[in-house]
Design a protein around this motif. Structure first.
Motif, PDB file in Angstrom:
ATOM      1  N   LEU A  82      37.492  32.806  30.359  1.00  0.00           N
ATOM      2  CA  LEU A  82      36.619  31.881  30.748  1.00  0.00           C
ATOM      3  C   LEU A  82      36.205  31.292  31.985  1.00  0.00           C
ATOM      4  N   SER A  96      33.835  33.463  33.808  1.00  0.00           N
ATOM      5  CA  SER A  96      32.322  33.393  33.442  1.00  0.00           C
ATOM      6  C   SER A  96      32.252  32.283  33.537  1.00  0.00           C
ATOM      7  N   SER A  97      31.212  31.530  33.440  1.00  0.00           N
ATOM      8  CA  SER A  97      30.137  30.480  33.283  1.00  0.00           C
ATOM      9  C   SER A  97      29.566  30.180  32.130  1.00  0.00           C
ATOM     10  N   TRP A  98      28.818  31.391  31.359  1.00  0.00           N
ATOM     11  CA  TRP A  98      28.645  31.417  30.386  1.00  0.00           C
ATOM     12  C   TRP A  98      29.450  31.100  29.563  1.00  0.00           C
ATOM     13  N   TRP A  99      30.140  31.219  29.166  1.00  0.00           N
ATOM     14  CA  TRP A  99      30.909  31.065  27.658  1.00  0.00           C
ATOM     15  C   TRP A  99      31.027  29.566  26.734  1.00  0.00           C
TER      16      TRP A  99
END
Length: 168
Positions: free
Chosen positions: A124, A126-129
């Protein structure tokens, strides 16, 4: 155990009513197919992944919410918008699958993180999750459309593999 007995035709105590409740056709043998696989998948997912990995949360959301919602919405709103390659699947059901499973998975993850229940939050960072979760749910909705095998095992297995690849 009761679900197995219902499908196998053994036991007493209401197993025939259980088989009728979990099968679409009312055939007791159908209970050993999708519904039994569904229960086995849920049990394995909870035992192996539940509190320490997103690999358990996302597939559960896909099957429990996405697959169920696709069936309900598809039956209700999908009569006139079937996919051109599938007589039994609708665009409305597929959209419900993606939206429902995505919202459920994102909500469960947020809830687990907020209350400190998820022991590993490394994916979590990464802001891409969230986009990865939505992509997994979308791919699983596509896999449900493929007329190969029983979607009660192809969809959750795909969700586990995709979650392992994208969220670990």
């Amino acid at each position: 155990v009761r679900l197995y007995l219902a499908g196998a035709g053994g036991g007493g105590g209401g197993e025939s009513e259980l088989a009728n409740a979990v099968s679409r056709s009312g055939d007791a043998k159908e209970a050993l197919g999708g519904p039994f696989l569904y229960v086995l998948f849920f049990m394995a997912s909870v035992l192996c992944f539940w509190r320490n990995s997103l690999v358990g949360i996302v597939p559960l959301a896909v099957m429990a919410f996405g697959d169920g919602l696709a069936d309900l919405v598809g039956r209700r709103l999908g009569k006139n918008n079937k996919w051109f390659f599938s007589e039994s699947k609708s665009i409305a059901g597929s959209m419900a699958f993606v939206i429902g499973s995505s919202l459920c998975a994102l909500g469960l993850i947020a809830w687990f993180v907020h209350f400190g229940c998820l022991t590993s939050t490394a994916p979590l960072v990464s802001s891409w999750w969230p986009l990865k979760v939505i992509a997994i749910c979308t791919i699983c909705a596509g896999i449900e459309l493929v007329p190969f095998g029983d979607d009660n095992w192809t969809v959750p297995l795909s969700a586990v593999i995709l979650s392992t690849v994208f969220l670990q």
